[in-house]
Design a protein around this motif. Structure first.
Motif, PDB file in Angstrom:
ATOM      1  N   ILE A  39      20.990 -32.877 167.972  1.00 11.65           N
ATOM      2  CA  ILE A  39      22.103 -33.524 168.657  1.00 11.65           C
ATOM      3  C   ILE A  39      23.333 -32.637 168.519  1.00 11.65           C
ATOM      4  CG2 ILE A  39      23.652 -35.518 168.635  1.00 11.65           C
ATOM      5  CD1 ILE A  39      21.294 -37.201 167.734  1.00 11.65           C
ATOM      6  N   VAL A  40      24.021 -32.413 169.618  1.00 16.67           N
ATOM      7  CA  VAL A  40      25.177 -31.508 169.617  1.00 16.67           C
ATOM      8  C   VAL A  40      26.327 -32.130 168.832  1.00 16.67           C
ATOM      9  CG1 VAL A  40      26.892 -30.360 171.066  1.00 16.67           C
ATOM     10  CG2 VAL A  40      24.488 -30.450 171.780  1.00 16.67           C
ATOM     11  N   SER A  41      26.837 -31.371 167.905  1.00 20.40           N
ATOM     12  CA  SER A  41      27.916 -31.846 167.031  1.00 20.40           C
ATOM     13  C   SER A  41      29.098 -32.355 167.842  1.00 20.40           C
ATOM     14  CB  SER A  41      28.372 -30.696 166.115  1.00 20.40           C
ATOM     15  OG  SER A  41      29.450 -31.103 165.312  1.00 20.40           O
ATOM     16  N   GLY A  42      29.592 -33.522 167.464  1.00 13.52           N
ATOM     17  CA  GLY A  42      30.772 -34.098 168.111  1.00 13.52           C
ATOM     18  C   GLY A  42      30.459 -35.048 169.257  1.00 13.52           C
ATOM     19  N   PRO A  79      30.857 -26.146 182.113  1.00  8.82           N
ATOM     20  CA  PRO A  79      30.180 -26.593 180.885  1.00  8.82           C
ATOM     21  C   PRO A  79      30.056 -28.110 180.832  1.00  8.82           C
ATOM     22  CG  PRO A  79      32.423 -25.882 180.412  1.00  8.82           C
ATOM     23  CD  PRO A  79      32.158 -25.512 181.838  1.00  8.82           C
ATOM     24  N   THR A  80      28.941 -28.580 180.323  1.00 10.09           N
ATOM     25  CA  THR A  80      28.723 -30.015 180.109  1.00 10.09           C
ATOM     26  C   THR A  80      29.161 -30.368 178.687  1.00 10.09           C
ATOM     27  OG1 THR A  80      26.472 -29.695 179.306  1.00 10.09           O
ATOM     28  CG2 THR A  80      26.764 -29.946 181.686  1.00 10.09           C
ATOM     29  N   ALA A  81      28.981 -31.630 178.308  1.00  7.12           N
ATOM     30  CA  ALA A  81      29.374 -32.068 176.968  1.00  7.12           C
ATOM     31  C   ALA A  81      28.582 -31.360 175.877  1.00  7.12           C
ATOM     32  CB  ALA A  81      29.200 -33.586 176.844  1.00  7.12           C
ATOM     33  N   THR A  82      27.382 -30.887 176.196  1.00  7.45           N
ATOM     34  CA  THR A  82      26.563 -30.182 175.205  1.00  7.45           C
ATOM     35  C   THR A  82      26.898 -28.698 175.128  1.00  7.45           C
ATOM     36  OG1 THR A  82      24.826 -29.697 176.812  1.00  7.45           O
ATOM     37  CG2 THR A  82      24.624 -31.759 175.558  1.00  7.45           C
ATOM     38  N   LYS A  96      26.908 -42.359 179.346  1.00  8.86           N
ATOM     39  CA  LYS A  96      28.096 -42.605 178.529  1.00  8.86           C
ATOM     40  C   LYS A  96      27.817 -42.640 177.029  1.00  8.86           C
ATOM     41  CE  LYS A  96      29.160 -46.245 181.150  1.00  8.86           C
ATOM     42  NZ  LYS A  96      28.604 -46.039 182.498  1.00  8.86           N
ATOM     43  N   THR A  97      26.631 -43.121 176.602  1.00  6.63           N
ATOM     44  CA  THR A  97      26.449 -43.364 175.169  1.00  6.63           C
ATOM     45  C   THR A  97      25.140 -42.873 174.554  1.00  6.63           C
ATOM     46  OG1 THR A  97      25.554 -45.572 175.633  1.00  6.63           O
ATOM     47  CG2 THR A  97      27.938 -45.414 175.217  1.00  6.63           C
ATOM     48  N   LEU A  98      24.188 -42.381 175.335  1.00 10.43           N
ATOM     49  CA  LEU A  98      22.926 -41.908 174.761  1.00 10.43           C
ATOM     50  C   LEU A  98      23.118 -40.574 174.046  1.00 10.43           C
ATOM     51  CD1 LEU A  98      20.368 -42.802 177.590  1.00 10.43           C
ATOM     52  CD2 LEU A  98      20.558 -43.867 175.328  1.00 10.43           C
ATOM     53  N   PRO A  99      22.261 -40.250 173.072  1.00 10.39           N
ATOM     54  CA  PRO A  99      22.371 -38.981 172.352  1.00 10.39           C
ATOM     55  C   PRO A  99      22.227 -37.782 173.293  1.00 10.39           C
ATOM     56  CG  PRO A  99      20.924 -40.480 171.177  1.00 10.39           C
ATOM     57  CD  PRO A  99      21.187 -41.113 172.503  1.00 10.39           C
ATOM     58  N   LEU A 100      22.940 -36.711 172.961  1.00 14.50           N
ATOM     59  CA  LEU A 100      22.902 -35.478 173.763  1.00 14.50           C
ATOM     60  C   LEU A 100      22.401 -34.300 172.926  1.00 14.50           C
ATOM     61  CD1 LEU A 100      26.355 -35.687 175.615  1.00 14.50           C
ATOM     62  CD2 LEU A 100      24.148 -36.569 176.377  1.00 14.50           C
ATOM     63  N   PRO A 101      21.432 -33.530 173.479  1.00 17.50           N
ATOM     64  CA  PRO A 101      20.716 -33.785 174.723  1.00 17.50           C
ATOM     65  C   PRO A 101      19.561 -34.745 174.506  1.00 17.50           C
ATOM     66  CG  PRO A 101      19.971 -31.721 173.789  1.00 17.50           C
ATOM     67  CD  PRO A 101      21.057 -32.229 172.875  1.00 17.50           C
ATOM     68  N   ASP A 121      25.394 -34.540 179.509  1.00 14.01           N
ATOM     69  CA  ASP A 121      26.818 -34.703 179.780  1.00 14.01           C
ATOM     70  C   ASP A 121      27.204 -36.178 179.641  1.00 14.01           C
ATOM     71  OD1 ASP A 121      29.331 -33.804 180.354  1.00 14.01           O
ATOM     72  OD2 ASP A 121      28.895 -33.181 182.413  1.00 14.01           O
ATOM     73  N   ARG A 122      28.512 -36.431 179.617  1.00 16.81           N
ATOM     74  CA  ARG A 122      29.028 -37.789 179.519  1.00 16.81           C
ATOM     75  C   ARG A 122      29.518 -38.271 180.890  1.00 16.81           C
ATOM     76  NH1 ARG A 122      26.347 -39.639 175.649  1.00 16.81           N
ATOM     77  NH2 ARG A 122      26.900 -39.005 173.516  1.00 16.81           N
TER      78      ARG A 122
END
Length: 258
Positions: A39-42, A79-82, A96-101, A121-122
């Protein structure tokens, strides 16, 4: 000779099992992730958008029905949230709320098409929308022109280090979308429990499901479809589909007669 006979028996049993479930023996399967990406930090921290707070979390039982939208060229390459670059042609999505990626299975409730997408992404931050699809994902689901469509989203778990997107084409002859029965009797929605080349096998399944289950042979492809319905709205049809799945028909599809 005995070895050959045993091999043939095993092969036949495998084929029968596949037919009984309503899936083609060569149908694509859900991806198996043996080396998941961390899971990507943050990305699991609470965050606020337009005055509303969101709390990402592990949600192993996530299974929701709602509206999907899609985004494309205006975000391509960003860039995406990851931290991954958004590729509008890849099978990806924002949640909006599931773990990434992560990986989710998305079903277009209007035509039964299903895909697996990589959530990296969010979004979307619009009321009543539960997922934002890449252009490629929307195209694979057949909702590119509509822009917004009703979908079912099911969380599958962590994504692999790269990729993970897959197009699933269960119960769709030669890639065609499932179609409503030739005579719908005025109903708007049906549930297709499975399709069979043997009328007797289809009849047995319909008898097992009982109630509103019928056998339809309205198309000229030689297949007999077991249909449950009709239902007046997609919510009632989806409840019926979940009941059919609980009876052992995991590839049951929702079909719109509109």
């Amino acid at each position: 000779m005995k070895v050959l006979r045993g091999t043939l028996v095993v092969a036949l049993l495998t084929l029968v099992a596949a037919c009984a479930s309503g899936a083609r023996p060569d149908a694509p399967r859900l991806p198996v992730v043996t080396d998941p990406a961390p899971i990507v930090s943050g990305t699991m921290r609470p965050y606020q958008v337009r005055g509303r707070w969101y709390q990402p979390a592990e949600q192993p039982g996530y299974d929701e029905t709602g509206l999907a939208s899609w985004y494309g060229e205006q975000f391509n390459g960003r860039p995406t949230a990851t931290g991954e670059r958004f590729d509008m042609h890849a099978l990806t999505a924002a949640h909006k709320t599931l773990p990434l990626p992560g990986l989710v299975e998305v079903t277009n409730l209007a035509n039964g098409r299903r895909i697996v997408v990589r959530v990296n992404d969010r979004g979307p931050f619009v009321d009543n929308r539960i997922i934002d699809l890449s252009r490629g994902s929307a195209e694979a689901l057949g909702m590119l022109q509509a822009g917004v469509g009703e979908v079912r989203v099911r969380y599958l778990g962590r994504a692999p280090r790269t990729g993970g997107g897959t197009t699933l084409q269960y119960a769709a002859a030669e890639g065609a979308s499932p179609q409503p029965p030739a005579t719908s009797g005025g109903g708007e929605y049906w549930v297709q429990a499975g399709s069979y080349s043997d009328r007797r096998a289809a009849r047995r399944v319909a008898d097992e499901l009982g109630g509103r289950a019928t056998v339809d042979a309205g198309r000229n492809d030689g297949l007999f479809r077991v249909l449950v319905g009709p239902w007046p709205d997609p919510n009632a049809a989806e409840r019926s589909r979940q009941a059919v799945i609980a009876r052992g028909y995991a590839d049951a599809l929702l079909i719109s007669a509109r």
